[in-house]
Write a protein that holds these residues in place. Structure first.
Motif, PDB file in Angstrom:
ATOM      1  N   LEU A   1       0.816  -1.215   0.000  1.00 21.54           N
ATOM      2  CA  LEU A   1       0.000   0.000   0.000  1.00 21.54           C
ATOM      3  C   LEU A   1       0.851   1.267   0.000  1.00 21.54           C
ATOM      4  O   LEU A   1       0.652   2.153  -0.823  1.00 21.54           O
ATOM      5  CB  LEU A   1      -0.944  -0.004   1.198  1.00 21.54           C
ATOM      6  N   THR A   2       1.800   1.364   0.907  1.00 16.47           N
ATOM      7  CA  THR A   2       2.603   2.582   1.023  1.00 16.47           C
ATOM      8  C   THR A   2       3.874   2.538   0.193  1.00 16.47           C
ATOM      9  O   THR A   2       4.504   3.565  -0.028  1.00 16.47           O
ATOM     10  CB  THR A   2       2.984   2.851   2.485  1.00 16.47           C
TER      11      THR A   2
ATOM     12  N   ASP B   1      14.462  -3.230   8.232  1.00 19.96           N
ATOM     13  CA  ASP B   1      13.278  -3.745   7.550  1.00 19.96           C
ATOM     14  C   ASP B   1      12.010  -3.086   8.086  1.00 19.96           C
ATOM     15  O   ASP B   1      11.893  -2.844   9.287  1.00 19.96           O
ATOM     16  CB  ASP B   1      13.156  -5.256   7.758  1.00 19.96           C
ATOM     17  N   PRO B   2      11.040  -2.806   7.210  1.00 16.35           N
ATOM     18  CA  PRO B   2       9.749  -2.308   7.693  1.00 16.35           C
ATOM     19  C   PRO B   2       8.991  -3.420   8.405  1.00 16.35           C
ATOM     20  O   PRO B   2       9.237  -4.605   8.165  1.00 16.35           O
ATOM     21  CB  PRO B   2       9.033  -1.874   6.416  1.00 16.35           C
TER      22      PRO B   2
ATOM     23  N   ARG C   1       0.345  -7.747   1.957  1.00 12.57           N
ATOM     24  CA  ARG C   1       1.532  -7.580   2.791  1.00 12.57           C
ATOM     25  C   ARG C   1       1.634  -6.086   3.076  1.00 12.57           C
ATOM     26  O   ARG C   1       1.987  -5.297   2.196  1.00 12.57           O
ATOM     27  CB  ARG C   1       2.785  -8.068   2.066  1.00 12.57           C
ATOM     28  N   LEU C   2       1.307  -5.710   4.316  1.00  9.46           N
ATOM     29  CA  LEU C   2       1.241  -4.299   4.678  1.00  9.46           C
ATOM     30  C   LEU C   2       2.167  -3.998   5.836  1.00  9.46           C
ATOM     31  O   LEU C   2       2.346  -4.825   6.730  1.00  9.46           O
ATOM     32  CB  LEU C   2      -0.191  -3.934   5.088  1.00  9.46           C
ATOM     33  N   SER C   3       2.721  -2.804   5.830  1.00  8.35           N
ATOM     34  CA  SER C   3       3.497  -2.341   6.979  1.00  8.35           C
ATOM     35  C   SER C   3       2.515  -1.899   8.058  1.00  8.35           C
ATOM     36  O   SER C   3       1.308  -1.798   7.828  1.00  8.35           O
ATOM     37  CB  SER C   3       4.404  -1.180   6.582  1.00  8.35           C
ATOM     38  N   ALA C   4       3.023  -1.632   9.252  1.00  5.19           N
ATOM     39  CA  ALA C   4       2.163  -1.179  10.345  1.00  5.19           C
ATOM     40  C   ALA C   4       1.492   0.139   9.957  1.00  5.19           C
ATOM     41  O   ALA C   4       0.311   0.359  10.229  1.00  5.19           O
ATOM     42  CB  ALA C   4       2.974  -1.020  11.624  1.00  5.19           C
ATOM     43  N   LYS C   5       2.214   1.010   9.278  1.00  7.46           N
ATOM     44  CA  LYS C   5       1.624   2.270   8.822  1.00  7.46           C
ATOM     45  C   LYS C   5       0.592   2.015   7.725  1.00  7.46           C
ATOM     46  O   LYS C   5      -0.434   2.698   7.647  1.00  7.46           O
ATOM     47  CB  LYS C   5       2.719   3.196   8.308  1.00  7.46           C
TER      48      LYS C   5
ATOM     49  N   LEU D   1      -5.031   1.677   5.826  1.00  4.73           N
ATOM     50  CA  LEU D   1      -6.140   0.846   5.366  1.00  4.73           C
ATOM     51  C   LEU D   1      -7.380   1.067   6.227  1.00  4.73           C
ATOM     52  O   LEU D   1      -8.493   1.170   5.708  1.00  4.73           O
ATOM     53  CB  LEU D   1      -5.732  -0.628   5.399  1.00  4.73           C
ATOM     54  N   ASP D   2      -7.210   1.167   7.533  1.00  7.15           N
ATOM     55  CA  ASP D   2      -8.338   1.446   8.423  1.00  7.15           C
ATOM     56  C   ASP D   2      -8.943   2.814   8.156  1.00  7.15           C
ATOM     57  O   ASP D   2     -10.150   3.001   8.241  1.00  7.15           O
ATOM     58  CB  ASP D   2      -7.906   1.369   9.891  1.00  7.15           C
TER      59      ASP D   2
END
Length: 78
Positions: free
Chosen positions: A7-8, A30-31, A50-54, A59-60
């Protein structure tokens, strides 16, 4: 699998770790990548991401339909 957020677009950063004796050693930052299954109403199915915490927070905030649209605009396969 490469450690990047779909996403980012966040990718690993590179730098150097400095020890107590001030020896510099190459390292990789690593992210924080998480795998999630998300239901996308516009597609009518769930997708694995596969998304990072950010990326999870984003997404929310924007919702799965807008997130998939952003990923497709960047050329990611969903």
């Amino acid at each position: 699998m490469s450690r990047h957020c779909q996403l980012t677009g966040r990718v690993p950063g590179f730098g150097r770790a400095i020890s107590h004796s001030h020896v510099r050693i190459p390292r990789r930052f690593d992210p924080n990548i998480q795998r999630r299954r998300v239901y996308v109403p516009s597609l009518g199915r769930t997708v694995r991401l596969r998304l990072s915490a950010k990326g999870l927070k984003l997404l929310d905030r924007i919702g799965p339909d807008a997130a998939v649209a952003r990923m497709r605009a960047r050329g990611e396969k969903v």
